[in-house]
Design a protein around this motif. Structure first.
Motif, PDB file in Angstrom:
ATOM      1  N   LEU A 320       0.670  -1.119  -0.141  1.00 16.81           N
ATOM      2  CA  LEU A 320      -0.257  -0.087   0.430  1.00 16.81           C
ATOM      3  C   LEU A 320       1.255   0.958  -0.125  1.00 16.81           C
ATOM      4  O   LEU A 320       0.183   2.503  -1.143  1.00 16.81           O
ATOM      5  N   ILE A 321       1.799   1.642   0.821  1.00 18.92           N
ATOM      6  CA  ILE A 321       2.935   2.173   0.619  1.00 18.92           C
ATOM      7  C   ILE A 321       3.119   2.390  -1.025  1.00 18.92           C
ATOM      8  O   ILE A 321       3.516   3.990  -1.093  1.00 18.92           O
ATOM      9  N   GLY A 322       3.442   1.976  -1.367  1.00 23.55           N
ATOM     10  CA  GLY A 322       4.579   1.849  -2.617  1.00 23.55           C
ATOM     11  C   GLY A 322       3.192   2.301  -3.759  1.00 23.55           C
ATOM     12  O   GLY A 322       4.083   2.981  -4.736  1.00 23.55           O
ATOM     13  N   LEU A 323       2.531   2.480  -3.694  1.00 23.51           N
ATOM     14  CA  LEU A 323       0.704   2.182  -4.393  1.00 23.51           C
ATOM     15  C   LEU A 323       0.911   3.588  -3.828  1.00 23.51           C
ATOM     16  O   LEU A 323       0.012   4.528  -4.651  1.00 23.51           O
ATOM     17  N   ALA A 324       0.634   4.319  -2.434  1.00 30.40           N
ATOM     18  CA  ALA A 324       0.567   5.760  -2.252  1.00 30.40           C
ATOM     19  C   ALA A 324       1.589   6.492  -2.796  1.00 30.40           C
ATOM     20  O   ALA A 324       1.184   7.239  -2.957  1.00 30.40           O
ATOM     21  N   ALA A 328       1.401   5.652  -9.291  1.00 28.05           N
ATOM     22  CA  ALA A 328       0.009   5.200  -9.663  1.00 28.05           C
ATOM     23  C   ALA A 328      -0.899   6.453  -8.940  1.00 28.05           C
ATOM     24  O   ALA A 328      -0.248   6.466  -7.940  1.00 28.05           O
ATOM     25  N   ARG A 329      -1.834   6.011  -9.370  1.00 28.04           N
ATOM     26  CA  ARG A 329      -2.457   7.773  -9.099  1.00 28.04           C
ATOM     27  C   ARG A 329      -3.381   6.800  -8.421  1.00 28.04           C
ATOM     28  O   ARG A 329      -4.363   5.966  -9.551  1.00 28.04           O
ATOM     29  N   VAL A 330      -3.806   7.355  -6.982  1.00 27.20           N
ATOM     30  CA  VAL A 330      -4.826   5.753  -6.551  1.00 27.20           C
ATOM     31  C   VAL A 330      -6.068   6.974  -6.026  1.00 27.20           C
ATOM     32  O   VAL A 330      -5.490   8.044  -5.217  1.00 27.20           O
ATOM     33  N   TRP A 331      -6.941   6.770  -5.503  1.00 29.32           N
ATOM     34  CA  TRP A 331      -8.341   7.574  -4.126  1.00 29.32           C
ATOM     35  C   TRP A 331      -8.423   6.526  -3.528  1.00 29.32           C
ATOM     36  O   TRP A 331      -9.177   5.347  -4.009  1.00 29.32           O
ATOM     37  N   VAL A 332      -9.321   6.314  -2.394  1.00 29.50           N
ATOM     38  CA  VAL A 332     -10.452   6.510  -1.902  1.00 29.50           C
ATOM     39  C   VAL A 332     -11.833   7.030  -1.838  1.00 29.50           C
ATOM     40  O   VAL A 332     -11.361   7.947  -1.216  1.00 29.50           O
ATOM     41  N   ASP A 333     -12.330   6.680  -1.492  1.00 28.48           N
ATOM     42  CA  ASP A 333     -14.241   7.424  -1.057  1.00 28.48           C
ATOM     43  C   ASP A 333     -14.100   7.701   0.334  1.00 28.48           C
ATOM     44  O   ASP A 333     -14.095   6.864   0.650  1.00 28.48           O
ATOM     45  N   PRO A 334     -13.816   8.968   0.950  1.00 28.29           N
ATOM     46  CA  PRO A 334     -13.514   9.283   2.304  1.00 28.29           C
ATOM     47  C   PRO A 334     -15.327   8.499   2.620  1.00 28.29           C
ATOM     48  O   PRO A 334     -15.558   7.913   3.490  1.00 28.29           O
ATOM     49  N   ALA A 335     -16.627   8.165   1.426  1.00 29.74           N
ATOM     50  CA  ALA A 335     -17.391   7.315   2.888  1.00 29.74           C
ATOM     51  C   ALA A 335     -17.216   6.179   2.734  1.00 29.74           C
ATOM     52  O   ALA A 335     -17.747   5.773   3.601  1.00 29.74           O
ATOM     53  N   ASP A 336     -15.977   5.747   2.108  1.00 25.33           N
ATOM     54  CA  ASP A 336     -15.905   3.840   2.757  1.00 25.33           C
ATOM     55  C   ASP A 336     -14.951   3.690   3.900  1.00 25.33           C
ATOM     56  O   ASP A 336     -14.762   2.853   4.343  1.00 25.33           O
ATOM     57  N   GLU A 352      -1.966   1.721  10.487  1.00 26.40           N
ATOM     58  CA  GLU A 352      -1.044   2.211  10.249  1.00 26.40           C
ATOM     59  C   GLU A 352      -2.099   1.934   8.168  1.00 26.40           C
ATOM     60  O   GLU A 352      -1.313   2.786   7.387  1.00 26.40           O
ATOM     61  N   LYS A 353      -2.269   1.349   7.994  1.00 24.52           N
ATOM     62  CA  LYS A 353      -3.283   0.820   7.042  1.00 24.52           C
ATOM     63  C   LYS A 353      -3.777   1.924   6.329  1.00 24.52           C
ATOM     64  O   LYS A 353      -4.588   2.875   5.369  1.00 24.52           O
ATOM     65  N   VAL A 354      -5.073   1.544   7.740  1.00 21.19           N
ATOM     66  CA  VAL A 354      -5.945   2.891   7.652  1.00 21.19           C
ATOM     67  C   VAL A 354      -5.479   4.936   7.523  1.00 21.19           C
ATOM     68  O   VAL A 354      -6.473   4.797   6.793  1.00 21.19           O
ATOM     69  N   ALA A 355      -4.755   4.266   8.397  1.00 19.95           N
ATOM     70  CA  ALA A 355      -4.409   5.646   8.839  1.00 19.95           C
ATOM     71  C   ALA A 355      -3.992   6.210   6.949  1.00 19.95           C
ATOM     72  O   ALA A 355      -4.172   7.318   6.718  1.00 19.95           O
ATOM     73  N   LEU A 356      -3.295   5.230   5.937  1.00 22.19           N
ATOM     74  CA  LEU A 356      -3.413   5.930   5.071  1.00 22.19           C
ATOM     75  C   LEU A 356      -3.831   5.379   4.107  1.00 22.19           C
ATOM     76  O   LEU A 356      -4.300   6.621   2.843  1.00 22.19           O
ATOM     77  N   LEU A 357      -4.946   5.299   3.977  1.00 26.29           N
ATOM     78  CA  LEU A 357      -6.205   5.197   3.105  1.00 26.29           C
ATOM     79  C   LEU A 357      -6.624   6.678   3.693  1.00 26.29           C
ATOM     80  O   LEU A 357      -7.570   7.165   2.658  1.00 26.29           O
ATOM     81  N   GLU A 359      -5.595   9.144   4.508  1.00 25.68           N
ATOM     82  CA  GLU A 359      -4.461   9.987   3.445  1.00 25.68           C
ATOM     83  C   GLU A 359      -4.899  10.510   1.733  1.00 25.68           C
ATOM     84  O   GLU A 359      -4.952  11.612   1.089  1.00 25.68           O
ATOM     85  N   LEU A 360      -5.121   8.754   1.722  1.00 24.39           N
ATOM     86  CA  LEU A 360      -5.587   8.576  -0.025  1.00 24.39           C
ATOM     87  C   LEU A 360      -6.682   9.236  -0.185  1.00 24.39           C
ATOM     88  O   LEU A 360      -7.377  10.274  -1.208  1.00 24.39           O
ATOM     89  N   ALA A 361      -7.958   8.878   1.083  1.00 22.38           N
ATOM     90  CA  ALA A 361      -9.447   9.879   0.694  1.00 22.38           C
ATOM     91  C   ALA A 361      -9.169  11.351   0.607  1.00 22.38           C
ATOM     92  O   ALA A 361      -9.825  12.097   0.453  1.00 22.38           O
ATOM     93  N   ALA A 362      -7.849  11.585   1.462  1.00 24.40           N
ATOM     94  CA  ALA A 362      -8.654  12.516   1.459  1.00 24.40           C
ATOM     95  C   ALA A 362      -7.381  13.694   0.258  1.00 24.40           C
ATOM     96  O   ALA A 362      -7.893  15.597   0.112  1.00 24.40           O
ATOM     97  N   ARG A 363      -7.257  13.211   0.021  1.00 27.24           N
ATOM     98  CA  ARG A 363      -6.767  14.042  -2.164  1.00 27.24           C
ATOM     99  C   ARG A 363      -7.704  14.214  -2.614  1.00 27.24           C
ATOM    100  O   ARG A 363      -8.567  13.848  -2.397  1.00 27.24           O
ATOM    101  N   PRO A 364      -7.601  14.540  -3.806  1.00 25.57           N
ATOM    102  CA  PRO A 364      -8.497  15.021  -4.889  1.00 25.57           C
ATOM    103  C   PRO A 364      -8.204  13.761  -5.573  1.00 25.57           C
ATOM    104  O   PRO A 364      -7.202  13.381  -5.530  1.00 25.57           O
TER     105      PRO A 364
END
Length: 495
Positions: A320-324, A328-336, A352-357, A359-364
């Motif tokens: 997940l760290i390598g992806l984030a 790569a361009r990656v995103w998570v819907d904050p609702a998830d 730590e996975k949830v914290a990183l997810l 972070e991804l959800a906070a990105r545009p």
């Protein structure tokens, strides 16, 4: 200055044995080694000697001031693994020998009663086979013949690692060194079961070690899964890596969206390759046919779907760290992520996975093509008449249905071993029936037959996990030979 283990960590554990102060954990002797997502260096104990750097077969260890770009996050990952606790109460409990170096991994056990010469057949040439050969060849009486069905050796190390994971693929350098041993012969294009039978091998060799892996995907049992446009993620991996069995498995990269059902590391690999800049992939050893197809792809979004919540993602933290932090361009819907209680999680890695997810959800939402990670959706059916047009999911634990349009559907819910003629098969686990590598029938060992790798333990662990797994099997094989428990070879090799 302490050192840091980064994303390419393969779990080989060579670094553990090289460390003079025993600061890398979990070790193979500790209970969580088999399930650890990577190894960790204790910054409070590391003496900056660099022995681990030399020992690592994939270049995954660096001084803290020279962390590769995009992997800086691993400095905190290593440190947080140990927290503020002293070593005696760290995540992996150890005894008073914490600072005592382990016995060198290269020192073989003494066996005085081995046949001379001792001829061993290994079926397969993937990581478990190569590590087993390396252990066997430490004994001067042993000669090994390896039988590989394909025209190239090294199995998943060659055909299963994503082409943009160059550091991980470099483990092939270690296997090339093993393959050059004068007492090892590798016979390519040789299929046991067609060109030779297992019975013939048992007649010609003192022992047979089966290291054929788990080559079959777990099947997703939902309606529509056999429609055109649905295929296994493993077939896509084989296609872009040039595996001869999957040259005709090219997906039709048309339409706007692909869905990957399952969210383990293989699922992330497929999503990352399908959305990668082809010009960046051109600098890898991706199959040329796959590169050409990716250049013409119209896929704009790859949706990676997990049945459970984000705290239970099957991907590892390093992946997940390598992806984030990679290209790569990656995103998570904050609702998830709204219902996750981090304080209730059992492991630091999950938190730590949830914290990183988050972070991804906070990105545009990124520009296309991009990857979207979705959670809490259980697949019900693949929709479509003549070919797949989408997937119907139900929100896990509810009756609410969610329809997702897609022109491609990839299943990535795990591997499974398949039955092998003349070997007892444990259908429940998808493995050859065995006890610690000794093939068994009704729990009784079959003299001269052994297994290692995924066909022994199931599809768990990483490339390097096979090192300790194969050493266990080889130790038992040699102990049986030393005790005179192997059947007498009926013919001479080459006769």
């Amino acid at each position: 200055m302490p050192h840091v283990i980064t994303q390419p960590c393969c779990g080989d554990a060579s670094c553990v044995y090289a460390c003079p102060v025993n600061c890398i954990h979990p070790t193979p002797d500790e209970p969580d080694f088999a399930t650890a997502e990577m190894l960790y260096i204790d910054p409070g104990t590391c003496v900056d000697c660099g022995a681990c750097v030399t020992a690592c077969p994939v270049g995954a260890i660096a001084p803290i001031h020279r962390i590769p770009e995009g992997q800086e996050r691993f400095t905190a990952v290593n440190a947080e693994h140990y927290g503020d606790q002293p070593p005696s109460v760290a995540r992996f409990p150890v005894d008073a020998l914490w600072r005592k170096p382990l016995a060198p991994i290269g020192k073989p056990k003494a066996f005085d009663g081995l046949p001379d010469p001792m001829e061993i057949a290994i079926v397969g040439s993937g990581p478990s086979a190569m590590y087993a050969a390396d252990e066997l060849l430490k004994h001067s009486q042993v000669r090994v013949t390896m039988f590989e069905r394909l025209s190239e050796p090294f199995g998943l190390a060659r055909f299963g690692v994503a082409p943009d994971h160059k550091a991980t693929r470099s483990v092939a350098d270690l296997f090339n060194t093993i393959a050059a041993h004068p007492r090892l012969q590798i016979l390519l294009n040789t299929h046991i079961g067609t060109d030779l039978t297992l019975e013939q091998l048992r007649a010609d060799y003192d022992a047979v070690l089966w290291a054929g892996g788990a080559p079959t995907d777990r099947r997703l049992e939902i309606p529509g899964v056999d429609l055109p446009g649905v295929q296994s993620a493993t077939s896509v991996v084989g296609w872009y890596n040039g595996h001869p069995d999957f040259r005709e498995a090219a997906p039709a990269l048309t339409g706007d969206r692909a869905v990957v059902i399952g969210n383990g590391n293989v699922a992330l690999d497929v999503a990352r390759i399908l959305t990668a800049d082809p010009n960046r992939l051109a600098d890898t050893d991706i199959a040329l046919e796959a590169l050409a197809a990716l250049r013409g792809s119209t896929v704009r979004e790859v949706l990676v779907v997990g049945r459970r919540g984000p705290e239970h993602g099957a991907f590892t933290l390093p992946e997940l760290i390598g992806l984030a932090d990679g290209p790569a361009r990656v995103w998570v819907d904050p609702a998830d992520l709204t219902d996750v209680d981090v304080a209730a999680l059992d492991s630091r890695e999950d938190a730590e996975k949830v914290a990183l997810l988050r972070e991804l959800a906070a990105r545009p939402q990124p520009a296309a093509p991009f990857i979207r990670l979705a959670f809490g959706l259980t697949p019900q059916e693949v929709r479509g008449a003549e070919r797949a047009t989408g997937v119907r999911f139900v929100r896990t634990g509810t009756d609410e249905t969610v329809d997702v349009d897609a022109s491609l559907v990839f299943t990535a819910i795990g591997y499974r071993g398949r039955p092998i003629p003349d070997l007892p098969f444990d259908d429940a686990n998808g493995t050859v029936a065995n006890v610690a590598g000794r093939v068994t029938v009704d729990q009784e060992p079959v003299p001269g037959l052994y297994v290692t790798g995924w066909i022994k333990r199931g599809p768990t662990g990483f490339i390097g996990t096979n090192k300790t797994d194969s050493r266990e099997t080889v130790d038992h094989l040699l102990a049986d030979a030393d005790a005179g428990l192997l059947p007498r070879r009926r013919t001479a090799v080459g006769a």
